[in-house]
Design a protein around this motif. Structure first.
Motif, PDB file in Angstrom:
ATOM      1  N   ILE A  15       0.859  -1.169   0.000  1.00 18.78           N
ATOM      2  CA  ILE A  15       0.000   0.000   0.000  1.00 18.78           C
ATOM      3  C   ILE A  15       0.893   1.216   0.000  1.00 18.78           C
ATOM      4  N   ARG A  16       0.549   2.184  -0.854  1.00 17.55           N
ATOM      5  CA  ARG A  16       1.391   3.381  -0.927  1.00 17.55           C
ATOM      6  C   ARG A  16       0.625   4.588  -0.429  1.00 17.55           C
ATOM      7  N   LEU A  17       1.328   5.396   0.353  1.00 13.79           N
ATOM      8  CA  LEU A  17       0.735   6.596   0.934  1.00 13.79           C
ATOM      9  C   LEU A  17       1.470   7.815   0.409  1.00 13.79           C
ATOM     10  N   LEU A  18       0.718   8.871   0.215  1.00  5.34           N
ATOM     11  CA  LEU A  18       1.314  10.128  -0.211  1.00  5.34           C
ATOM     12  C   LEU A  18       1.340  11.033   1.002  1.00  5.34           C
ATOM     13  N   MET A  19       2.509  11.551   1.351  1.00 11.77           N
ATOM     14  CA  MET A  19       2.594  12.405   2.540  1.00 11.77           C
ATOM     15  C   MET A  19       3.369  13.670   2.263  1.00 11.77           C
ATOM     16  N   HIS A  20       3.048  14.690   3.035  1.00 11.28           N
ATOM     17  CA  HIS A  20       3.827  15.919   2.985  1.00 11.28           C
ATOM     18  C   HIS A  20       5.071  15.741   3.837  1.00 11.28           C
ATOM     19  N   PRO A  54       8.231  18.187  -2.033  1.00 14.31           N
ATOM     20  CA  PRO A  54       7.272  18.552  -0.988  1.00 14.31           C
ATOM     21  C   PRO A  54       6.418  17.344  -0.601  1.00 14.31           C
ATOM     22  N   GLU A  55       6.279  16.413  -1.534  1.00 14.81           N
ATOM     23  CA  GLU A  55       5.513  15.199  -1.247  1.00 14.81           C
ATOM     24  C   GLU A  55       6.439  13.995  -1.309  1.00 14.81           C
ATOM     25  N   ARG A  56       6.183  13.023  -0.460  1.00 18.12           N
ATOM     26  CA  ARG A  56       6.981  11.802  -0.490  1.00 18.12           C
ATOM     27  C   ARG A  56       6.029  10.620  -0.501  1.00 18.12           C
ATOM     28  N   ILE A  57       6.518   9.513  -1.032  1.00 17.50           N
ATOM     29  CA  ILE A  57       5.709   8.297  -1.045  1.00 17.50           C
ATOM     30  C   ILE A  57       6.207   7.375   0.062  1.00 17.50           C
ATOM     31  N   VAL A  58       5.275   6.912   0.883  1.00 18.69           N
ATOM     32  CA  VAL A  58       5.610   5.943   1.916  1.00 18.69           C
ATOM     33  C   VAL A  58       4.994   4.616   1.486  1.00 18.69           C
ATOM     34  N   ARG A 178       5.288   9.405  -9.165  1.00 21.87           N
ATOM     35  CA  ARG A 178       6.512   9.834  -8.485  1.00 21.87           C
ATOM     36  C   ARG A 178       6.438  11.340  -8.279  1.00 21.87           C
ATOM     37  N   PRO A 179       6.461  11.766  -7.032  1.00 22.72           N
ATOM     38  CA  PRO A 179       6.380  13.217  -6.791  1.00 22.72           C
ATOM     39  C   PRO A 179       7.562  13.929  -7.434  1.00 22.72           C
ATOM     40  N   LYS A 180       7.293  15.087  -7.973  1.00 28.49           N
ATOM     41  CA  LYS A 180       8.352  15.888  -8.602  1.00 28.49           C
ATOM     42  C   LYS A 180       8.922  16.845  -7.570  1.00 28.49           C
ATOM     43  N   PRO A 181      10.235  17.078  -7.658  1.00 28.69           N
ATOM     44  CA  PRO A 181      10.803  18.087  -6.757  1.00 28.69           C
ATOM     45  C   PRO A 181      10.176  19.435  -7.087  1.00 28.69           C
ATOM     46  N   ALA A 182      10.053  20.292  -6.111  1.00 30.18           N
ATOM     47  CA  ALA A 182       9.523  21.624  -6.380  1.00 30.18           C
ATOM     48  C   ALA A 182      10.516  22.340  -7.280  1.00 30.18           C
ATOM     49  N   SER A 183      10.036  22.831  -8.414  1.00 31.39           N
ATOM     50  CA  SER A 183      10.972  23.412  -9.378  1.00 31.39           C
ATOM     51  C   SER A 183      11.492  24.749  -8.870  1.00 31.39           C
ATOM     52  N   ALA A 184      10.597  25.553  -8.300  1.00 33.29           N
ATOM     53  CA  ALA A 184      11.036  26.842  -7.765  1.00 33.29           C
ATOM     54  C   ALA A 184      11.237  26.680  -6.273  1.00 33.29           C
ATOM     55  N   PRO A 185      12.181  27.412  -5.712  1.00 33.05           N
ATOM     56  CA  PRO A 185      12.324  27.322  -4.261  1.00 33.05           C
ATOM     57  C   PRO A 185      11.038  27.789  -3.596  1.00 33.05           C
ATOM     58  N   ILE A 186      10.638  27.096  -2.552  1.00 39.42           N
ATOM     59  CA  ILE A 186       9.408  27.475  -1.882  1.00 39.42           C
ATOM     60  C   ILE A 186       9.750  28.446  -0.769  1.00 39.42           C
TER      61      ILE A 186
END
Length: 192
Positions: A15-20, A54-58, A178-186
């Motif tokens: 099971i895959r979870l999307l988390m901040h 900003p998002e990671r997969i667990v 697959r979450p993408k890295p934030a392109s612009a600095p946040i």
């Protein structure tokens, strides 16, 4: 695995979870202690995607009972975080615990059921709120399924979702999100 027990629930599931990032930090804990404890106590494999997104997969893999144990530990941890964040705030109503699952779109149909019958049944029998996103996640064939409620409702809900996923395996190839890295600095304002 092939061994059938508890109505065929003795199989290995993923099971895959999307988390901040903040949620991931809470699950990992100081020096990785929390996630280590979760792995040891649940017996499930818990992997957290690398990266500065900003998002990671667990990813949680194991026999279903190990998955439920891991989920209950995650849900309880999030509830603890909510309680902790409320101690010095003026909010009176307690927000529910929310988890986001990532499910192959080909399985979402079975999860929703004819005319929404299955998802309605899951909501009613568990007391959790369940929402299946209408659109697929970017560059994937997966959709986000958001579950919120008390830790107990969430665990019951995950059990039912697991049953559906086992009864109707994904069709065709799944392109995982697959979450993408934030392109612009946040840049956060106000010390967030």
């Amino acid at each position: 695995d092939g061994k059938v027990s508890e109505g065929g629930l003795n199989v290995t599931l993923t099971i895959r979870l999307l988390m901040h990032g903040k949620e991931v930090g809470s699950i990992i804990g100081k020096k990785g202690e929390t996630v280590k404890k979760m792995r040891e106590e649940s017996g499930a494999r818990i992997n957290i995607s690398e990266g500065t997104c900003p998002e990671r997969i667990v990813t949680i893999t194991g026999p279903t009972d190990a998955i439920f144990k891991a989920f209950s530990m995650i849900a309880l941890k999030f509830e603890e975080d909510i309680n902790a964040s409320m101690t010095n705030s003026s909010v009176t109503s307690k927000p529910p615990v929310t988890l986001r699952l990532v499910v192959p779109a080909s399985q979402c149909g079975s999860l929703i059921g004819k005319g929404g019958s299955k998802i309605k049944e899951i909501r009613e029998s568990t007391g959790a709120q369940v929402q299946v996103a209408g659109d697929m996640l970017p560059n994937s064939t997966e959709r986000a399924v958001t579950i919120s409620g008390t830790p107990d409702a969430i665990i019951q809900c995950v059990k039912q979702i697991c049953v559906v996923m086992l009864e109707s395996p994904p069709k065709g190839a799944t392109i995982p999100y697959r979450p993408k890295p934030a392109s612009a600095p946040i840049i956060f304002a106000g010390g967030q």
